[in-house]
Design a protein around this motif. Structure first.
Motif, PDB file in Angstrom:
ATOM      1  N   GLY A  27       0.823  -1.200   0.000  1.00 43.60           N
ATOM      2  CA  GLY A  27       0.000   0.000   0.000  1.00 43.60           C
ATOM      3  C   GLY A  27       0.857   1.250   0.000  1.00 43.60           C
ATOM      4  N   TYR A  28       0.198   2.384   0.166  1.00 39.74           N
ATOM      5  CA  TYR A  28       0.926   3.646   0.256  1.00 39.74           C
ATOM      6  C   TYR A  28       0.090   4.665   1.021  1.00 39.74           C
ATOM      7  CZ  TYR A  28      -2.018   5.239  -3.666  1.00 39.74           C
ATOM      8  OH  TYR A  28      -3.080   5.574  -4.470  1.00 39.74           O
ATOM      9  N   VAL A  29       0.782   5.707   1.482  1.00 44.66           N
ATOM     10  CA  VAL A  29       0.158   6.770   2.266  1.00 44.66           C
ATOM     11  C   VAL A  29       0.442   8.106   1.596  1.00 44.66           C
ATOM     12  CG1 VAL A  29       0.032   7.877   4.533  1.00 44.66           C
ATOM     13  CG2 VAL A  29       0.602   5.439   4.367  1.00 44.66           C
ATOM     14  N   GLY A  39       5.060   1.241   0.635  1.00 41.56           N
ATOM     15  CA  GLY A  39       5.596   0.129   1.408  1.00 41.56           C
ATOM     16  C   GLY A  39       4.539  -0.901   1.699  1.00 41.56           C
ATOM     17  N   VAL A  40       4.606  -1.484   2.881  1.00 35.71           N
ATOM     18  CA  VAL A  40       3.576  -2.419   3.330  1.00 35.71           C
ATOM     19  C   VAL A  40       2.941  -1.839   4.588  1.00 35.71           C
ATOM     20  CG1 VAL A  40       4.569  -4.486   2.299  1.00 35.71           C
ATOM     21  CG2 VAL A  40       5.319  -3.782   4.572  1.00 35.71           C
ATOM     22  N   ILE A  41       1.632  -2.033   4.705  1.00 35.96           N
ATOM     23  CA  ILE A  41       0.863  -1.402   5.775  1.00 35.96           C
ATOM     24  C   ILE A  41       0.097  -2.465   6.544  1.00 35.96           C
ATOM     25  CG2 ILE A  41      -0.987   0.248   6.301  1.00 35.96           C
ATOM     26  CD1 ILE A  41      -0.255   1.707   3.711  1.00 35.96           C
ATOM     27  N   ALA A  42       0.056  -2.310   7.861  1.00 34.18           N
ATOM     28  CA  ALA A  42      -0.674  -3.249   8.716  1.00 34.18           C
ATOM     29  C   ALA A  42      -2.054  -2.702   9.033  1.00 34.18           C
ATOM     30  CB  ALA A  42       0.093  -3.496  10.007  1.00 34.18           C
ATOM     31  N   ARG A  56       0.446   1.306  10.769  1.00 34.37           N
ATOM     32  CA  ARG A  56       1.873   1.003  10.868  1.00 34.37           C
ATOM     33  C   ARG A  56       2.392   0.681   9.471  1.00 34.37           C
ATOM     34  NH1 ARG A  56       3.092   0.702  16.201  1.00 34.37           N
ATOM     35  NH2 ARG A  56       1.382   0.187  17.631  1.00 34.37           N
ATOM     36  N   VAL A  57       3.452   1.381   9.081  1.00 33.75           N
ATOM     37  CA  VAL A  57       3.980   1.282   7.721  1.00 33.75           C
ATOM     38  C   VAL A  57       5.451   0.883   7.759  1.00 33.75           C
ATOM     39  CG1 VAL A  57       4.343   2.505   5.546  1.00 33.75           C
ATOM     40  CG2 VAL A  57       2.403   3.114   7.011  1.00 33.75           C
ATOM     41  N   LYS A  58       5.800  -0.067   6.898  1.00 33.91           N
ATOM     42  CA  LYS A  58       7.204  -0.404   6.674  1.00 33.91           C
ATOM     43  C   LYS A  58       7.584   0.123   5.295  1.00 33.91           C
ATOM     44  CE  LYS A  58       7.263  -4.598   9.540  1.00 33.91           C
ATOM     45  NZ  LYS A  58       7.655  -6.033   9.608  1.00 33.91           N
ATOM     46  N   ASP A  59       8.514   1.061   5.273  1.00 30.97           N
ATOM     47  CA  ASP A  59       8.961   1.667   4.019  1.00 30.97           C
ATOM     48  C   ASP A  59       9.423   0.589   3.041  1.00 30.97           C
ATOM     49  OD1 ASP A  59      11.688   2.735   2.576  1.00 30.97           O
ATOM     50  OD2 ASP A  59      10.067   4.208   2.545  1.00 30.97           O
ATOM     51  N   SER A  60       9.090   0.757   1.765  1.00 28.68           N
ATOM     52  CA  SER A  60       9.377  -0.272   0.762  1.00 28.68           C
ATOM     53  C   SER A  60      10.867  -0.576   0.644  1.00 28.68           C
ATOM     54  CB  SER A  60       8.815   0.147  -0.597  1.00 28.68           C
ATOM     55  OG  SER A  60       9.305   1.418  -0.975  1.00 28.68           O
ATOM     56  N   VAL A  61      11.712   0.455   0.707  1.00 30.16           N
ATOM     57  CA  VAL A  61      13.155   0.239   0.591  1.00 30.16           C
ATOM     58  C   VAL A  61      13.678  -0.520   1.800  1.00 30.16           C
ATOM     59  CG1 VAL A  61      15.410   1.357   0.434  1.00 30.16           C
ATOM     60  CG2 VAL A  61      13.460   2.290  -0.838  1.00 30.16           C
ATOM     61  N   ALA A  62      13.276  -0.073   2.994  1.00 32.62           N
ATOM     62  CA  ALA A  62      13.726  -0.736   4.221  1.00 32.62           C
ATOM     63  C   ALA A  62      13.184  -2.158   4.305  1.00 32.62           C
ATOM     64  CB  ALA A  62      13.282   0.075   5.434  1.00 32.62           C
ATOM     65  N   LYS A  65      15.122  -4.678   2.266  1.00 25.09           N
ATOM     66  CA  LYS A  65      16.381  -5.076   2.894  1.00 25.09           C
ATOM     67  C   LYS A  65      16.149  -6.003   4.080  1.00 25.09           C
ATOM     68  CE  LYS A  65      18.850  -0.834   1.635  1.00 25.09           C
ATOM     69  NZ  LYS A  65      19.534   0.391   2.157  1.00 25.09           N
ATOM     70  N   ASP A  66      15.087  -5.717   4.840  1.00 28.81           N
ATOM     71  CA  ASP A  66      14.814  -6.499   6.049  1.00 28.81           C
ATOM     72  C   ASP A  66      13.309  -6.520   6.310  1.00 28.81           C
ATOM     73  OD1 ASP A  66      14.687  -7.751   8.481  1.00 28.81           O
ATOM     74  OD2 ASP A  66      15.598  -6.100   9.620  1.00 28.81           O
ATOM     75  N   PRO A  67      12.621  -7.624   5.986  1.00 24.75           N
ATOM     76  CA  PRO A  67      11.171  -7.707   6.202  1.00 24.75           C
ATOM     77  C   PRO A  67      10.763  -7.518   7.663  1.00 24.75           C
ATOM     78  CG  PRO A  67      11.908  -9.460   4.748  1.00 24.75           C
ATOM     79  CD  PRO A  67      13.145  -8.816   5.307  1.00 24.75           C
ATOM     80  N   ASN A  68      11.699  -7.713   8.577  1.00 24.79           N
ATOM     81  CA  ASN A  68      11.394  -7.560  10.002  1.00 24.79           C
ATOM     82  C   ASN A  68      11.725  -6.169  10.526  1.00 24.79           C
ATOM     83  OD1 ASN A  68      10.524 -10.295  10.385  1.00 24.79           O
ATOM     84  ND2 ASN A  68      12.677 -10.922  10.309  1.00 24.79           N
ATOM     85  N   VAL A  69      11.968  -5.232   9.620  1.00 20.56           N
ATOM     86  CA  VAL A  69      12.276  -3.871  10.037  1.00 20.56           C
ATOM     87  C   VAL A  69      11.132  -3.309  10.885  1.00 20.56           C
ATOM     88  CG1 VAL A  69      11.238  -2.823   7.981  1.00 20.56           C
ATOM     89  CG2 VAL A  69      13.047  -1.613   9.216  1.00 20.56           C
ATOM     90  N   LYS A  70      11.472  -2.482  11.852  1.00 21.65           N
ATOM     91  CA  LYS A  70      10.463  -1.899  12.737  1.00 21.65           C
ATOM     92  C   LYS A  70       9.565  -0.953  11.947  1.00 21.65           C
ATOM     93  CE  LYS A  70       9.906   0.664  17.065  1.00 21.65           C
ATOM     94  NZ  LYS A  70      10.607   1.345  18.188  1.00 21.65           N
TER      95      LYS A  70
END
Length: 239
Positions: A27-29, A39-42, A56-62, A65-70
């Motif tokens: 998704g995106y904001v 990125g991906v959104i919960a 809660r959003v995980k930036d696409s670039v981050a 690199k790491d799917p478990n990024v905060k």
């Protein structure tokens, strides 16, 4: 001491259930300044009213690199629109006068799921749990009561509709024939129940039966109302 321990266990249980309920989707904001954050959104499906306050959003670039990024928490005050999968959420200003709480003193902007757009706009709105709940009961009884309250909030959602910038109205409680009277084709289909909604009945007994059916088959009624809105919008250009 035992009662405090029981209450603490209950609070921890709720916190864990919230975390498990979140599922990340693409998704995106769109932020207030127009910046797009992809990125991906919960979304919290178990307690969907929280999606109206923050995501809660995980930036696409981050995330790549790491799917478990905060994840980053973005509040309704800081964004104006977001998309998760095929679902769209708009910022809508709405004061729920029947359920004023402490949180209402801060902001009355909510990120609501879009159901229809055009001359008639419609969004899904969930009321919020009470600010404070005090129980003198066993842990099992507390959990049972809280589950009943949450289930009632989920079932009791509104469809907030607005025609031509008029006031927001709960479509379940409003005479929608007034919305459709300038488009006879839509009005007649709505009155007959052709959209999947309950047909419009005359007479007190018939109306009471129809009202009971609307409650028992709320999702079907909601789908019918939204179908009528979308049909109306397709036949009427935005003013």
């Amino acid at each position: 001491m035992k009662k405090s321990y029981t209450l603490l266990v209950f609070i921890l249980f709720i916190g864990i259930s919230i975390c498990k309920a979140q599922d990340y989707q693409p998704g995106y904001v769109i932020m207030n300044d127009g910046t797009r954050v992809g990125g991906v959104i919960a979304l919290n499906e178990a307690e969907p009213w929280y999606n109206q306050r923050y995501i809660r959003v995980k930036d696409s670039v981050a995330f790549a690199k790491d799917p478990n990024v905060k994840p980053k928490r973005i509040k309704a005050d800081d964004m104006k629109f977001y998309v998760v999968g095929t679902r769209l959420f708009d910022k809508v200003h709405y004061v729920d006068l029947q359920n004023l709480q402490l949180k209402s003193m801060g902001t009355n902007d909510h990120m609501m799921e879009r159901l229809a757009v055009g001359r008639i706009t419609a969004h899904r709105f969930y009321e919020y749990p009470a600010d404070v709940a005090v129980y003198v009961a066993s842990e099992e009884e507390i959990e049972r009561r809280e589950k009943e309250k949450k289930d009632a909030l989920i079932r009791g959602y509104f469809i907030l509709a607005q025609k031509d910038n008029d006031k927001l109205r709960n479509a379940f409680d409003y005479d929608l024939q007034k919305y459709f009277e300038d488009t006879p084709e839509v009005l007649e289909k709505y009155k007959s129940g052709s959209y999947g909604n309950q047909p419009v009945k005359k007479g007190l007994a018939a109306r009471m039966v129809a009202m009971a059916k609307k409650t028992a088959f709320k999702q079907e009624e909601a789908d019918g109302i939204v179908a009528a809105f979308n049909d109306y919008n397709s036949k009427n250009a935005t003013k």
